[in-house]
Design a protein around this motif. Structure first.
Motif, PDB file in Angstrom:
ATOM      1  N   ALA A  17       2.132  -0.603  -8.976  1.00  0.00           N
ATOM      2  CA  ALA A  17       2.443   0.902  -8.908  1.00  0.00           C
ATOM      3  C   ALA A  17       3.010   0.844  -7.389  1.00  0.00           C
ATOM      4  CB  ALA A  17       0.793   0.558  -8.908  1.00  0.00           C
ATOM      5  N   MET A  18       3.000  -0.296  -6.721  1.00  0.00           N
ATOM      6  CA  MET A  18       3.317   0.420  -5.091  1.00  0.00           C
ATOM      7  C   MET A  18       4.965   0.012  -5.434  1.00  0.00           C
ATOM      8  SD  MET A  18       1.015  -1.187  -2.495  1.00  0.00           S
ATOM      9  CE  MET A  18       1.573  -0.526  -1.029  1.00  0.00           C
ATOM     10  N   THR A  19       5.460  -0.984  -5.791  1.00  0.00           N
ATOM     11  CA  THR A  19       7.259  -1.419  -4.936  1.00  0.00           C
ATOM     12  C   THR A  19       7.715  -1.010  -6.225  1.00  0.00           C
ATOM     13  OG1 THR A  19       6.655  -3.351  -7.261  1.00  0.00           O
ATOM     14  CG2 THR A  19       6.060  -3.997  -4.702  1.00  0.00           C
ATOM     15  N   VAL A  20       6.892  -0.597  -8.181  1.00  0.00           N
ATOM     16  CA  VAL A  20       7.765  -0.095  -9.205  1.00  0.00           C
ATOM     17  C   VAL A  20       7.915   1.115  -8.797  1.00  0.00           C
ATOM     18  CG1 VAL A  20       8.229  -0.428 -11.258  1.00  0.00           C
ATOM     19  CG2 VAL A  20       7.511  -2.102 -10.342  1.00  0.00           C
ATOM     20  N   SER A  21       6.339   1.705  -9.184  1.00  0.00           N
ATOM     21  CA  SER A  21       6.152   3.120  -8.888  1.00  0.00           C
ATOM     22  C   SER A  21       6.772   4.172  -7.982  1.00  0.00           C
ATOM     23  CB  SER A  21       4.875   3.885  -9.772  1.00  0.00           C
ATOM     24  OG  SER A  21       4.680   3.199 -10.886  1.00  0.00           O
ATOM     25  N   LEU A  22       7.143   3.557  -6.996  1.00  0.00           N
ATOM     26  CA  LEU A  22       6.813   3.968  -5.114  1.00  0.00           C
ATOM     27  C   LEU A  22       7.915   3.671  -4.939  1.00  0.00           C
ATOM     28  CD1 LEU A  22       3.650   4.806  -4.151  1.00  0.00           C
ATOM     29  CD2 LEU A  22       4.710   6.042  -5.072  1.00  0.00           C
ATOM     30  N   GLY A  23       8.404   2.250  -5.578  1.00  0.00           N
ATOM     31  CA  GLY A  23       9.818   1.949  -5.008  1.00  0.00           C
ATOM     32  C   GLY A  23       9.574   1.338  -3.375  1.00  0.00           C
ATOM     33  N   VAL A  44       7.171  -6.593   2.041  1.00  0.00           N
ATOM     34  CA  VAL A  44       5.556  -5.963   3.135  1.00  0.00           C
ATOM     35  C   VAL A  44       4.482  -5.433   1.875  1.00  0.00           C
ATOM     36  CG1 VAL A  44       5.494  -4.324   4.427  1.00  0.00           C
ATOM     37  CG2 VAL A  44       7.290  -5.387   4.307  1.00  0.00           C
ATOM     38  N   THR A  45       5.320  -5.031   0.515  1.00  0.00           N
ATOM     39  CA  THR A  45       3.755  -5.097   0.083  1.00  0.00           C
ATOM     40  C   THR A  45       3.136  -6.528  -0.420  1.00  0.00           C
ATOM     41  OG1 THR A  45       5.468  -3.397  -1.240  1.00  0.00           O
ATOM     42  CG2 THR A  45       3.033  -3.358  -2.531  1.00  0.00           C
ATOM     43  N   GLY A  46       4.304  -7.003  -0.592  1.00  0.00           N
ATOM     44  CA  GLY A  46       3.576  -8.544  -0.864  1.00  0.00           C
ATOM     45  C   GLY A  46       3.331  -9.125  -0.003  1.00  0.00           C
ATOM     46  N   LEU A  47       3.641  -8.975   1.329  1.00  0.00           N
ATOM     47  CA  LEU A  47       2.010  -9.832   2.084  1.00  0.00           C
ATOM     48  C   LEU A  47       1.019  -9.394   3.133  1.00  0.00           C
ATOM     49  CD1 LEU A  47       5.606 -10.196   4.690  1.00  0.00           C
ATOM     50  CD2 LEU A  47       4.092 -12.412   3.310  1.00  0.00           C
ATOM     51  N   SER A 105      -4.907  -1.452   5.237  1.00  0.00           N
ATOM     52  CA  SER A 105      -4.644  -0.389   6.307  1.00  0.00           C
ATOM     53  C   SER A 105      -2.956   0.215   6.056  1.00  0.00           C
ATOM     54  CB  SER A 105      -5.072  -0.026   7.790  1.00  0.00           C
ATOM     55  OG  SER A 105      -4.840  -1.425   8.217  1.00  0.00           O
ATOM     56  N   LEU A 106      -2.706  -1.628   6.520  1.00  0.00           N
ATOM     57  CA  LEU A 106      -1.228  -2.124   5.861  1.00  0.00           C
ATOM     58  C   LEU A 106      -1.040  -1.451   4.592  1.00  0.00           C
ATOM     59  CD1 LEU A 106       1.452  -3.478   6.122  1.00  0.00           C
ATOM     60  CD2 LEU A 106       0.685  -5.719   5.310  1.00  0.00           C
ATOM     61  N   LEU A 107      -1.422  -1.578   3.537  1.00  0.00           N
ATOM     62  CA  LEU A 107      -0.918  -1.186   2.435  1.00  0.00           C
ATOM     63  C   LEU A 107      -0.938   0.605   1.658  1.00  0.00           C
ATOM     64  CD1 LEU A 107      -2.884  -3.259   0.187  1.00  0.00           C
ATOM     65  CD2 LEU A 107      -0.687  -3.112   0.281  1.00  0.00           C
ATOM     66  N   THR A 108      -2.480   1.332   2.368  1.00  0.00           N
ATOM     67  CA  THR A 108      -1.715   2.405   2.384  1.00  0.00           C
ATOM     68  C   THR A 108      -0.873   3.320   3.721  1.00  0.00           C
ATOM     69  OG1 THR A 108      -3.886   2.737   3.989  1.00  0.00           O
ATOM     70  CG2 THR A 108      -4.186   2.969   2.190  1.00  0.00           C
ATOM     71  N   MET A 109      -0.814   2.231   4.262  1.00  0.00           N
ATOM     72  CA  MET A 109       0.088   3.248   5.705  1.00  0.00           C
ATOM     73  C   MET A 109       1.857   2.825   4.912  1.00  0.00           C
ATOM     74  SD  MET A 109       1.048   3.722   8.866  1.00  0.00           S
ATOM     75  CE  MET A 109       2.333   4.463   9.682  1.00  0.00           C
ATOM     76  N   LEU A 110       1.982   2.328   3.733  1.00  0.00           N
ATOM     77  CA  LEU A 110       3.300   1.967   3.286  1.00  0.00           C
ATOM     78  C   LEU A 110       3.086   3.237   2.727  1.00  0.00           C
ATOM     79  CD1 LEU A 110       3.390  -1.214   2.025  1.00  0.00           C
ATOM     80  CD2 LEU A 110       4.997   0.070   3.575  1.00  0.00           C
ATOM     81  N   VAL A 111       2.166   3.405   1.797  1.00  0.00           N
ATOM     82  CA  VAL A 111       2.385   4.220   0.526  1.00  0.00           C
ATOM     83  C   VAL A 111       1.899   6.083   1.866  1.00  0.00           C
ATOM     84  CG1 VAL A 111       0.812   5.519  -0.994  1.00  0.00           C
ATOM     85  CG2 VAL A 111       0.656   3.239  -0.858  1.00  0.00           C
ATOM     86  N   ALA A 112       1.730   6.072   3.125  1.00  0.00           N
ATOM     87  CA  ALA A 112       1.927   7.548   3.340  1.00  0.00           C
ATOM     88  C   ALA A 112       2.771   7.550   3.976  1.00  0.00           C
ATOM     89  CB  ALA A 112       0.606   6.974   5.076  1.00  0.00           C
ATOM     90  N   ILE A 113       3.951   6.504   4.259  1.00  0.00           N
ATOM     91  CA  ILE A 113       5.382   6.614   4.647  1.00  0.00           C
ATOM     92  C   ILE A 113       5.621   6.857   4.103  1.00  0.00           C
ATOM     93  CG2 ILE A 113       6.789   5.090   5.778  1.00  0.00           C
ATOM     94  CD1 ILE A 113       5.238   3.320   6.560  1.00  0.00           C
ATOM     95  N   PHE A 114       6.071   6.544   2.434  1.00  0.00           N
ATOM     96  CA  PHE A 114       6.285   7.036   1.365  1.00  0.00           C
ATOM     97  C   PHE A 114       6.157   8.739   1.123  1.00  0.00           C
ATOM     98  CE2 PHE A 114       6.438   8.525  -2.996  1.00  0.00           C
ATOM     99  CZ  PHE A 114       7.626   7.544  -3.698  1.00  0.00           C
ATOM    100  N   PHE A 115       4.999   9.350   1.270  1.00  0.00           N
ATOM    101  CA  PHE A 115       5.219  10.141   1.092  1.00  0.00           C
ATOM    102  C   PHE A 115       5.285  11.485   2.541  1.00  0.00           C
ATOM    103  CE2 PHE A 115       1.644   8.993  -1.861  1.00  0.00           C
ATOM    104  CZ  PHE A 115       2.802   9.848  -2.878  1.00  0.00           C
ATOM    105  N   THR A 116       6.075  10.688   3.862  1.00  0.00           N
ATOM    106  CA  THR A 116       6.399  11.659   4.284  1.00  0.00           C
ATOM    107  C   THR A 116       7.952  11.723   3.715  1.00  0.00           C
ATOM    108  OG1 THR A 116       7.972   9.441   6.079  1.00  0.00           O
ATOM    109  CG2 THR A 116       5.101  10.756   6.508  1.00  0.00           C
ATOM    110  N   GLN A 117       8.824  10.881   2.668  1.00  0.00           N
ATOM    111  CA  GLN A 117      10.195  10.606   2.891  1.00  0.00           C
ATOM    112  C   GLN A 117       9.945  11.123   1.564  1.00  0.00           C
ATOM    113  OE1 GLN A 117      10.341   6.231   2.449  1.00  0.00           O
ATOM    114  NE2 GLN A 117      11.248   6.722   5.275  1.00  0.00           N
TER     115      GLN A 117
END
Lengths: 313, 349
Positions: free
Chosen positions: A85-91, A96-99, B332-344
């Motif tokens: 979901a994070m790497t494919v759908s959101l790219g 970093v996602t994997g870690l 919070s690392l994972l949610t932060m990645l998603v949050a950054i995404f939605f700023t873009q």
């Protein structure tokens, strides 16, 4: 010198090679499947840890061993779904996602384990898979005890390697998988949906990784303890490069690696005056060396680590 | 439904994104606390009081935040240049063992004001040296530095284990594998009396400011950011990519090594193989939570340290495993990645 030969000539060494190789075969195949579709999954170390924990916990609570393996595989697929979901759908960044998945999955494993099993001086155990003697073959001199007295998951891992090699190179699904990893735009033009392929490959790959972890607690050992995966996931990532993204070579690479590992374990008893840490370092240094030798020669899937968004270049 | 790139990033979202990410992570972790049968809000309340409730607790939280700031900076500066240094854990240990070796040797005859900066430099150089290995492998053999820097963590910890079991073993430690302690005058002065808080915190904050200025105001900073944003474009514009990456690697590895040095000189005085409860890995989370901003690293390290220190107290009182802190921080690392995404990006129907 004769000590070296004695080690190599013992059936015990070769039996150990297969045992040590099994989690690596599962993990390497899982990582390979995912990367062939174009997505690096660095969640492997955490997914293996979670598989080891949840598979063991299921069996500890009365499930049979294969149900434990299945539970582990399903949990792996779930983490794979998050990664997809994070790497494919959101790219998002695959690194970093994997870690993040690794850090999350391993800390969640320790949390659940500690909740389910109170702190004890001796860790509780389960009855693990027992070695199966293949009728006929296991009676062969030397080869029998060396190769044909393993537990069922070990045989399964080898079957899966061969099956995966067949699927990747000989079926339409394998072609779609490779296209998604080489050129998703071309795949789309051919009516293949690279997004679905990537989701499937990541989830199936993560399930294999988790089964590799479960092998540790349900066959190689009989209990779970934190940090037991010991970097095996990262070694699998290195083995995929060493194998040049080919399933058959991944099997060979895992066996070769396990051979060196089993060999150094026995060498420790012969060379008693060398600090044991030197031996323990060898697998990691060997993996780095293998990467250095193979990285340029390996055929990387061309779209590896490139997110694919429909209609975007 | 599809995703559309935003024309510009609204400032409100950029400021709010880390807060929303942390709230989301706390909410998910709250479900895990509830699953364990404990009242969630009380648990979080106890984490806060555990981290800041007393003067001692607050100094402990700041002591924990110190190495996290430095490893967070190490990750932030490397990731900005798209150099994936995941080896901060190993670099931390190598810096620590270097300090233990030199700080307990004949060199410790040097007076404190000379010895302390000397040991800082020695620890940093050890970390640098370790980070140059994966960089060299990348530049020479095109090996992805993620895996090599990760694998070197295991090698470094085993090396430390070998040293403290061998040449650097403290003969007075009743057979425990730990290094000889550094000389007393190599220990860092305390910031607060009768606590463990030491001037390493000041060093870490100054380091964050310096890294910020370096990135924002110097040619090297521009080049390192360009290397991360678009390596081909950077080369085309005349950025010496290899040389820039070497500098970034030195800075990143050096900061992680310095973190190890400071932890030995500020807190423990000797090295064991559990000196770091994963400071190197947590540094990656700190850097991402800060959105790779060196000043944000200070706040992100404080949040992470709060969770770790607070969870210790909460765990004792409520029987929730301390691992909940690791879970929350990783989430919070994972949610932060998603949050950054939605700023873009935004969602369009």
């Amino acid at each position: 010198m004769s000590a070296f030969l004695d080690i190599i000539a013992s059936a015990g060494l070769w039996a150990a090679v297969l045992r040590i190789a099994t989690p690596l075969i599962f993990g390497t195949l899982g990582a390979l499947l995912s990367e062939r579709s174009g997505v690096l999954n660095l969640g492997i170390e955490g997914i293996m840890t979670f598989g080891a924990m949840i598979g063991w916990l299921a069996v500890f609570n009365g499930a049979d061993l294969w149900t434990g393996m299945l539970v582990a595989a399903l949990s792996g697929a779930l983490f794979g779904l998050v990664h997809a979901a994070m790497t494919v759908s959101l790219g998002l960044s695959q690194h970093v996602t994997g870690l993040g998945i690794t850090l999350f999955a391993s800390s969640l494993s320790y949390y659940i384990f500690r909740l389910a099993v109170p702190l004890a001086s001796t860790p509780p155990t389960v009855t693990p898979f027992q070695p199966i003697s293949v009728p006929g073959l296991s009676d062969l001199p030397f080869i029998g005890p060396a190769l044909f007295t393993q537990t069922l998951p070990t045989y399964l891992s080898i079957v899966i390697a061969l099956l995966l090699a067949y699927i990747v190179y000989r079926t339409p699904l394998g072609l779609a998988l490779r296209m998604s990893g080489e050129n998703p735009h071309a795949a789309e033009a051919q009516g293949v949906d690279p997004i679905r392929i990537r989701y499937g490959a990541i989830m199936a790959g993560s399930a294999l990784m988790a089964m590799g972890g479960a092998f540790l607690t349900l066959s190689a050992f009989n209990s779970f303890f934190p940090t037991m995966v010991q970097g095996r996931g990262w070694i699998c990532i290195a083995l995929v490069v060493f194998a040049s993204w080919r399933p058959g070579r991944a099997l060979f690479g895992a066996l070769l690696f396990a051979f060196f590992d089993a060999f150094q374990l026995r060498l420790q008893t012969v060379l008693g005056n060398v600090p044991y840490q030197m031996f323990l370092m060898m697998p990691y240094i060997l993996s780095i060396a293998a990467l250095a030798v193979m990285a340029r020669r390996a055929r990387v899937p061309q779209a590896l680590m490139q997110p694919y968004r429909r209609g975007e270049r | 439904m599809r995703l559309e790139r935003r024309e510009h990033r609204p400032l409100v979202l950029v400021v709010l994104s880390p807060i929303l990410a942390v709230v989301a992570a706390l909410a998910i972790a709250g479900m895990l606390i509830a699953a364990a049968g404990a009242p969630v809000l009380e648990a979080y309340g106890r984490i806060l009081t555990g981290a800041f409730g007393t003067r001692l607790a607050a100094t402990e939280t700041l002591t924990r935040a110190t190495p996290l700031m430095l490893t967070g900076l190490a990750a932030a500066i490397a990731f900005r240049a798209r150099l994936w240094n995941i080896g901060a854990e190993g670099q931390f240990y190598l810096g620590a063992i270097m300090v233990a070796a030199l700080g307990s040797s004949a060199l410790s005859g040097l007076p404190g004001p000379i010895l302390i900066p000397f040991l800082f430099a020695a620890g940093a150089i050890a970390g640098m040296a370790l980070m140059l290995v994966p960089l060299w492998l990348r530049l020479r053999f095109s090996v992805d530095e993620v895996v090599t820097s990760l694998l070197l963590n295991f090698v470094a910890v085993l090396f430390v284990s070998m040293m403290i079991d061998g040449p650097l073993k403290d003969p007075l430690a009743f057979g425990w594998p730990q290094s000889m302690p550094v000389a007393d005058h190599a220990l860092l002065p305390k910031l607060v009396e009768r606590s463990r808080l030491h001037i390493g915190l000041v060093v870490a904050i100054v380091a964050a400011l310096l890294v910020y200025l370096l990135q924002a105001r110097t040619v090297f900073g521009l080049q390192s950011r360009a290397a991360g944003l678009n390596p081909e474009g950077a080369v085309f514009a005349g950025v010496p990519l290899g040389r820039t990456l070497v500098k970034v690697a030195c800075l990143s590895g050096g900061l992680a090594g310095l973190a190890g040095a400071i932890e030995v000189m500020g807190v423990k005085s000797y090295v064991t193989t559990d000196l770091s409860p994963g400071y190197g890995y947590a540094g990656i989370i700190v850097a991402m939570l800060a959105n790779l901003n060196p000043l944000g690293v200070i706040a992100a390290a404080l949040f992470t340290a709060t969770m770790f220190v607070g969870a210790d107290g909460m765990s004792r009182a409520m029987g929730i495993p301390t691992y909940i802190a690791d879970v929350t921080v990783a989430l919070s690392l994972l949610t932060m990645l998603v949050a950054i995404f939605f700023t873009q990006y935004r969602i369009r129907r």
